[in-house]
Structure formats: structure tokens, C-alpha cells
Write an enzyme that holds these catalytic residues in place. Structure first.
Site, PDB file in Angstrom:
ATOM      1  N   LYS A   1       0.465  -1.039  -0.039  1.00 50.42           N
ATOM      2  CA  LYS A   1      -0.086  -0.294  -0.279  1.00 50.42           C
ATOM      3  C   LYS A   1       0.880   1.278   0.304  1.00 50.42           C
ATOM      4  O   LYS A   1       1.519   1.912   1.426  1.00 50.42           O
ATOM      5  CB  LYS A   1      -1.047   0.535   1.488  1.00 50.42           C
ATOM      6  CG  LYS A   1      -2.076   1.495   1.754  1.00 50.42           C
ATOM      7  CD  LYS A   1      -1.879   2.183   2.333  1.00 50.42           C
ATOM      8  CE  LYS A   1      -1.132   2.817   2.335  1.00 50.42           C
ATOM      9  NZ  LYS A   1      -2.103   4.079   1.749  1.00 50.42           N
TER      10      LYS A   1
ATOM     11  N   GLU B   1      10.568   2.149   9.889  1.00 47.72           N
ATOM     12  CA  GLU B   1      11.595   2.429   9.918  1.00 47.72           C
ATOM     13  C   GLU B   1      10.635   4.476  10.231  1.00 47.72           C
ATOM     14  O   GLU B   1       9.968   4.730   9.055  1.00 47.72           O
ATOM     15  CB  GLU B   1      12.386   3.127   8.114  1.00 47.72           C
ATOM     16  CG  GLU B   1      12.928   1.651   7.998  1.00 47.72           C
ATOM     17  CD  GLU B   1      14.079   2.269   9.386  1.00 47.72           C
ATOM     18  OE1 GLU B   1      14.843   2.986   9.407  1.00 47.72           O
ATOM     19  OE2 GLU B   1      15.313   1.246   9.240  1.00 47.72           O
TER      20      GLU B   1
ATOM     21  N   CYS C   1      13.719  11.377   5.679  1.00 46.89           N
ATOM     22  CA  CYS C   1      14.037  11.561   6.779  1.00 46.89           C
ATOM     23  C   CYS C   1      15.726  11.023   7.607  1.00 46.89           C
ATOM     24  O   CYS C   1      15.259  11.438   8.614  1.00 46.89           O
ATOM     25  CB  CYS C   1      13.723   9.663   7.681  1.00 46.89           C
ATOM     26  SG  CYS C   1      14.403   9.065   6.253  1.00 46.89           S
TER      27      CYS C   1
ATOM     28  N   GLU D   1      10.200  16.755  14.524  1.00 50.05           N
ATOM     29  CA  GLU D   1      10.617  16.286  13.309  1.00 50.05           C
ATOM     30  C   GLU D   1       9.234  17.187  12.568  1.00 50.05           C
ATOM     31  O   GLU D   1       8.070  17.267  12.808  1.00 50.05           O
ATOM     32  CB  GLU D   1      10.469  15.080  12.754  1.00 50.05           C
ATOM     33  CG  GLU D   1      10.494  14.085  11.628  1.00 50.05           C
ATOM     34  CD  GLU D   1      10.487  13.052  10.965  1.00 50.05           C
ATOM     35  OE1 GLU D   1       9.289  13.085  11.035  1.00 50.05           O
ATOM     36  OE2 GLU D   1      11.554  13.049  10.168  1.00 50.05           O
TER      37      GLU D   1
HETATM   38  P1  NDP Z   1       1.650   8.474   7.878  1.00 51.52           P
HETATM   39  O1  NDP Z   1       2.765   7.685   8.680  1.00 51.52           O
HETATM   40  O2  NDP Z   1      -0.105   8.510   8.557  1.00 51.52           O
HETATM   41  O3  NDP Z   1       2.043   7.704   6.506  1.00 51.52           O
HETATM   42  C1  NDP Z   1       2.889   6.510   6.200  1.00 51.52           C
HETATM   43  C2  NDP Z   1       1.781   5.871   5.134  1.00 51.52           C
HETATM   44  O4  NDP Z   1       1.160   4.852   6.105  1.00 51.52           O
HETATM   45  C3  NDP Z   1       0.547   6.173   4.352  1.00 51.52           C
HETATM   46  O5  NDP Z   1       1.134   5.057   3.779  1.00 51.52           O
HETATM   47  C4  NDP Z   1      -0.677   5.920   5.276  1.00 51.52           C
HETATM   48  O6  NDP Z   1      -1.457   5.748   4.051  1.00 51.52           O
HETATM   49  C5  NDP Z   1      -0.353   5.095   6.256  1.00 51.52           C
HETATM   50  N1  NDP Z   1      -0.999   5.031   7.249  1.00 51.52           N
HETATM   51  C6  NDP Z   1      -1.347   5.743   8.060  1.00 51.52           C
HETATM   52  N2  NDP Z   1      -2.914   5.131   8.902  1.00 51.52           N
HETATM   53  C7  NDP Z   1      -1.969   4.533   9.066  1.00 51.52           C
HETATM   54  C8  NDP Z   1      -3.120   3.670   9.374  1.00 51.52           C
HETATM   55  N3  NDP Z   1      -3.704   3.512  10.794  1.00 51.52           N
HETATM   56  N4  NDP Z   1      -2.579   2.101   9.918  1.00 51.52           N
HETATM   57  C9  NDP Z   1      -2.193   1.874   8.156  1.00 51.52           C
HETATM   58  N5  NDP Z   1      -1.553   2.676   7.618  1.00 51.52           N
HETATM   59  C10 NDP Z   1      -1.341   3.485   8.102  1.00 51.52           C
HETATM   60  O7  NDP Z   1       2.692   9.837   7.516  1.00 51.52           O
HETATM   61  P2  NDP Z   1       2.265  10.840   6.525  1.00 51.52           P
HETATM   62  O8  NDP Z   1       1.908  11.021   5.601  1.00 51.52           O
HETATM   63  O9  NDP Z   1       0.991  10.954   7.114  1.00 51.52           O
HETATM   64  O10 NDP Z   1       3.293  12.235   7.094  1.00 51.52           O
HETATM   65  C11 NDP Z   1       2.963  12.479   8.479  1.00 51.52           C
HETATM   66  C12 NDP Z   1       3.905  12.926   9.075  1.00 51.52           C
HETATM   67  O11 NDP Z   1       5.206  11.797   8.357  1.00 51.52           O
HETATM   68  C13 NDP Z   1       5.266  13.855   7.543  1.00 51.52           C
HETATM   69  O12 NDP Z   1       4.749  15.341   8.335  1.00 51.52           O
HETATM   70  C14 NDP Z   1       6.602  14.086   9.090  1.00 51.52           C
HETATM   71  O13 NDP Z   1       6.751  13.810  10.161  1.00 51.52           O
HETATM   72  C15 NDP Z   1       6.290  12.060   9.043  1.00 51.52           C
HETATM   73  N6  NDP Z   1       7.365  11.222   7.484  1.00 51.52           N
HETATM   74  C16 NDP Z   1       8.294  10.977   7.486  1.00 51.52           C
HETATM   75  C17 NDP Z   1       8.531   9.380   7.144  1.00 51.52           C
HETATM   76  C18 NDP Z   1       9.957   9.209   7.303  1.00 51.52           C
HETATM   77  O14 NDP Z   1      10.062   8.472   6.219  1.00 51.52           O
HETATM   78  N7  NDP Z   1      10.456   9.081   8.458  1.00 51.52           N
HETATM   79  C19 NDP Z   1       7.777   9.752   5.719  1.00 51.52           C
HETATM   80  C20 NDP Z   1       7.100  10.336   5.525  1.00 51.52           C
HETATM   81  C21 NDP Z   1       6.184  11.050   6.559  1.00 51.52           C
HETATM   82  P3  NDP Z   1      -2.294   7.389   3.461  1.00 51.52           P
HETATM   83  O15 NDP Z   1      -1.619   8.506   4.333  1.00 51.52           O
HETATM   84  O16 NDP Z   1      -1.936   6.900   2.495  1.00 51.52           O
HETATM   85  O17 NDP Z   1      -3.404   6.833   4.111  1.00 51.52           O
END
Ligand code: NDP
Length: 480
Positions: free
Chosen positions: A174, A249, A283, A382
Site C-alpha cells: 500500500k 523506519e 527522514c 521532526e
Molecule cells: P504517516 O505515517 O501517516 O503515513 C505513512 C504511511 O502509513 C502512508 O502510506 C499512510 O497511508 C499509512 N497509514 C496511515 N495511517 C495508517 C494506519 N492507521 N494503519 C496503517 N497505515 C496507515 O505519515 P504522513 O504521510 O501522514 O506524514 C505525516 C508525517 O510523518 C510527516 O509530516 C513527517 O513528519 C512524517 N513522515 C516521515 C517519513 C519518514 O521517512 N521518516 C516519511 C513520511 C512522513 P495514507 O497516507 O495513504 O493514508
């Protein structure tokens, strides 16, 4: 399939979902990239069932079969890297050279793991009992659920899918709903490279629906996640509760230390790249610049001069150094941290303004704060945008203490010409990755990637170390 409309891959077939979501270009909000599925719980369950069924035969496939598919897919990704890079930059907003670089990296990862299919040797051990032989081998884990973020839309899916397939697992992935086109293109390439039906399944949709179904399904043996700390922790709690293997991660608050003896050009080059390139949405971004007092003023002045030359603009336009922020919600988060840092007493030494270069997109000038301290939220949480802060310290010892003063531990960097400090820092930085005279972001594809403390959980990703997560060990005893 009509152009501009994309589907899920379930059991080897491209399947329409009942609902769809528009994918919008963050450089130009009037540019709709396409309609992508918003899959349901039932779609996700069908994908998991297909993967479970395919595992019966795929887990017994030969290394040659898996090599050929991964190698063919790698060749196509590398041959099409310019096109794939454009797809990526258009939906995520990193610059075209960054997008092409990421697409090439995905190809290299597939190549590396094609080779890994041939290197999964076991071990023989002498038994402590007479007449008994002992074999230690690795077998695939089963069905792997993958949940990926928006910031590396092709590289992260590639570095999870490639080892999973190389070691004989089946996959339900996903991708982030915000950037599904890159993952779609990668899955399409892998499927056409000859994967049997159901080995690789793509389900595009919301985390709360698709992600949640993957995490809760008893037919998913292991879950690999990259994203925010909050979501990661919630996923791990559910996965562990039902006994699934899990790998996370998550975030970082990565320090980049600059010592008095640093080469100023190397320090500024690495700091600007590490903090602001890819719009700071990595990240591994250097969001804390920890600078000793003898070089502080010179470093800040040189950073400002350099930032004045950096061009923020349309990700696809030639000459752009930094593309837009990925979406409105991330932009709001970035702006709110700029406000917080100001209120806490930080001095905005450069940038932090919204920009609108011609088109309507989420353009933010890189923001550099000075006069900040380690107790401020800007140095503890972050941001995930083009926002960095300078912390002035007396000497190396204070710099090291500040660098380690965080709940995170992903990447840690230092600029110095001293062998003594470089060597000490490599040993004492509490991070999974350490960089000397290099940006905290930007890593090789054939060696382990991951962090410590609040940044990661479970075995490392990438390189040969990936086998820890994607295989399970069997110890077989036999009486001769
Ligand atoms: P999320 O952690 O919410 O999203 C990462 C993935 O998890 C997406 O595919 C998302 O789906 C999915 N997800 C969200 N909720 C659930 C759930 N309840 N169960 C299973 N999967 C889920 O990060 P965001 O993209 O919303 O970003 C928010 C913050 O996270 C950023 O501002 C940043 O600070 C951090 N971030 C860190 C990253 C890293 O590499 N360390 C990468 C991205 C974000 P979907 O969004 O499609 O609904």
C-alpha cells in the site's frame, strides 16, 4: 484501461476500485496527474488472499527464476529512469534530477537483489552429538505487508519489494495515497517482467482502510513500514499483539556538527544539501546544525549567502534546486513550526516565506533559524520540511552531547578536518548512520539503512542485511 485512470493489481489482474482519488501535482495544483483507486477493505482482503495462494508455489521457486524477473525489471527501470523520474517529480515535487536519481536508485536496488537470490547460502555446523549433522538455512517468511510514505515514492517501494521477492516472499503493498503513480509504475514493470499471478499485489487507498486491513490480517506474516513515528508505533503495537514480524523506519532529528577546523565550503555544501534538498522532506535531513563558536558567525554568513543562490520552483523546470512542499497539510505543519521557533525566541536568519513563482503550488523558501537552543521544540520535533536551525556550542564535547540529545537516532553528521574528532564521532554518535564531511542524507543502495532509538524498530533494511527481516532461519538436525 482509459488513459489517466489507474487500477489496483490483485491476483495478477488490474482491478478497478469503486472509489477513486485525484493525484495532484504540488508544483501546479491545476495539473491532475490521474485518477487512482481508493481501495476498500474487501479489495485489500482479496489481495492478501491472492498473495497467500501464490506463496504456495513462489516460496519454492528457483533462485534463477527470481533472478531473471528482478534483473529484467531492473533493466526496464534503468532504461526508463528519465520517464519514471518525471512521473515521480510531478507527483511528489522533488526536482527532476532528484526524481531521475531516485528512479535510477530503484533500478540499482532491483539489480542488487537479483544478485542476492544467488547468494543465500546456508551453514553447516558440527553437532555436539556424535553422528548428527546440523544445517542452518533461510526460508521465506510468507506474505509481507508493506506500507510506504510519500517522500521516496519509488525507492522505498523498491527497497522493500526487491528483497521480499528475492527471498521468495509474496507481497501486498500500500503506497502513500498522495503519490501512487510511482509505485504503480514500478509494480507494472515487475509484473510484466514475469511474476506469477498473486506474488505481487498493489492496493492503493487510505491508511485507515487499506493499511489497517493489512496490519490486522492474520494472513499477513510480516509488516514493513516507513513513515511517521505515531503511525509506526500504532502499527507495531497491533502487529506484535497478533505475533506478526514487524520492521519500522520512522523519523529523525538529524544533527550535522560543524567544528572550528571544518573546511567551510564542505560544511556549507553538506549542510545546505542535507537540510534543504528534496525540500527537506527526508527522514535523514539535517534539521539541527550544531556549530562550535569559533566558526559559528562565518558558517551562518556563508549559509545565508548560499541560500540566496538557491532557486525554489516548479519541480519539473530546469534550474530548480528545491521543489514545492508535497501538500497543503505538510505546508501547514512547516509554517506552524516556523511560528513556534519564532515564538520560542529563535531568530529567522533566512527565508521561511511562502513563494508563488508563477503557478499555484506549495512553494516555501528554505528557513534557517539561528540563536536556538536544544530545549526548543524546533530542535526536538521532526518538521519534515525545508526548515533547519543552528545551535551554537563551545567545543566538540558539547557538540557531541547536543547531537545525541534527541529521542531519534537515524543519521548523524560532522564537518571536520581532524582525524581525532572524525574517528571519535563515528564511534560515539548514537545513530544508525554516521557521515563525515558528507550530508546526513544520501546513502548507498548496497549497505544497511536504518537507525536507533525512536527512529527504527526491527532489523535493518537494504543490502545483504535485509535478509534478517525477509527470511526466517531453520536449523535442521539429521542422524547420519
Ligand atoms: P504517516 O505515517 O501517516 O503515513 C505513512 C504511511 O502509513 C502512508 O502510506 C499512510 O497511508 C499509512 N497509514 C496511515 N495511517 C495508517 C494506519 N492507521 N494503519 C496503517 N497505515 C496507515 O505519515 P504522513 O504521510 O501522514 O506524514 C505525516 C508525517 O510523518 C510527516 O509530516 C513527517 O513528519 C512524517 N513522515 C516521515 C517519513 C519518514 O521517512 N521518516 C516519511 C513520511 C512522513 P495514507 O497516507 O495513504 O493514508
Amino acid at each position: 484501461m482509459p488513459e489517466g485512470t489507474f487500477q489496483n493489481l490483485i491476483g495478477g489482474e488490474w482491478v478497478k476500485a469503486d472509489k477513486a482519488t485525484s493525484n495532484i501535482n504540488p508544483s501546479d495544483l491545476s495539473d491532475v496527474i490521474g485518477e487512482f483507486p481508493s481501495a476498500s477493505k474487501a479489495d485489500t482482503e482479496a489481495a492478501i488472499a491472492a498473495a497467500r495462494e501464490a506463496f504456495k508455489t513462489w516460496s519454492l521457486s528457483t533462485p534463477q527464476q527470481r533472478f531473471d524477473i528482478l534483473d529484467a525489471a531492473a533493466n526496464e527501470v534503468l532504461a526508463r529512469k528519465a520517464e519514471l523520474g518525471r512521473i515521480l517529480s510531478r507527483e511528489e515535487g522533488k526536482t527532476l534530477p532528484e526524481g531521475i536519481g531516485e528512479a535510477a536508485r530503484a533500478g540499482q536496488i532491483l539489480k542488487f537483489f537479483a544478485g542476492e537470490t544467488l547468494r543465500l547460502n546456508g551453514e553447516l555446523a558440527p553437532s555436539v552429538r556424535p553422528g548428527v549433522s546440523v544445517e542452518i538455512t533461510r526460508e521465506p517468511v510468507g506474505v509481507i505487508g508493506m506500507i510506504t510514505p510519500w517522500n521516496f515514492p519509488i525507492a522505498i517501494p523498491a527497497w522493500k519489494i526487491a528483497p521480499a521477492l528475492a527471498y521468495g516472499n509474496c507481497v501486498v503493498i500500500k503506497p502513500a495515497e498522495l503519490v501512487p503513480h510511482s509505485a504503480w509504475a514500478l509494480v507494472d514493470i515487475l509484473q510484466r517482467a514475469g511474476l506469477p499471478k498473486g506474488v505481487l499485489n498493489l492496493v492503493i487507498g487510505r491508511g485507515s482502510v487499506v493499511g489497517e486491513t493489512i496490519v490486522q490480517s492474520p494472513d499477513v506474516d510480516a509488516i514493513t513500514f516507513t513513515g511517521s513515528v505515531e503511525t509506526g508505533k500504532a502499527i507495531a503495537a497491533k502487529a506484535v499483539a497478533r505475533g506478526a514480524k514487524v520492521q519500522l523506519e520512522m523519523g529523525g532529528k538529524n544533527p550535522f556538527v560543524v567544528l572550528d577546523d571544518a573546511d567551510i565550503d564542505v560544511a556549507v555544501g553538506a549542510a545546505v544539501n542535507g537540510a534543504f534538498f528534496s525540500t527537506g522532506q527526508r527522514c535523514t535531513a539535517s534539521s539541527r546544525l550544531i556549530v562550535t563558536e569559533g566558526i559559528h558567525d562565518k558558517f551562518v554568513a556563508a549559509m545565508i549567502e548560499k541560500l540566496k543562490t538557491v532557486k525554489v520552483g516548479d519541480a519539473l523546470a530546469e534550474g530548480t534546486d528545491i521543489g514545492p512542499v508535497v501538500d497543503e497539510s505538510q505546508l501547514k505543519q512547516d509554517l506552524s513550526y516556523i511560528d513556534i521557533a519564532r515564538q520560542e525566541g529563535g531568530k529567522l536568519a533566512f527565508g521561511g516565506e511562502l513563494l508563488q513563482p508563477g503557478k499555484k503550488g506549495f512553494y516555501l523558501q528554505p528557513a534557517l533559524f539561528t540563536e536556538t537552543s536544544m530545549s526548543m521544540r524546533i530542535n526536538r520535533e521532526e518538521v519534515f520540511g525545508p526548515v533547519a536551525s543552528v545551535v551554537k556550542v563551545k567545543n566538540y564535547e558539547e557538540a557531541l552531547a547536543a547531537a545525541n540529545d534527541t529521542i531519534f537516532g537515524l543519521s548523524s553528521g560532522i564537518a571536520t578536518t581532524s582525524l581525532k574528532y572524525a574517528t571519535h564521532f563515528k564511534r560515539h554518535a548514537q545513530a544508525g548512520m554516521v557521515m563525515v564531511n558528507l550530508p546526513t542524507a544520501g546513502v548507498d543502495y548496497h549497505v544497511p539503512f536504518g537507525g536507533r532509538k525512536g527512529s527504527s524498530y526491527g532489523p535493518r533494511e537494504q543490502g545483504a542485511y535485509a535478509r534478517e527481516f525477509y527470511t526466517t532461519v531453520k536449523t535442521a538436525y539429521q542422524l547420519a
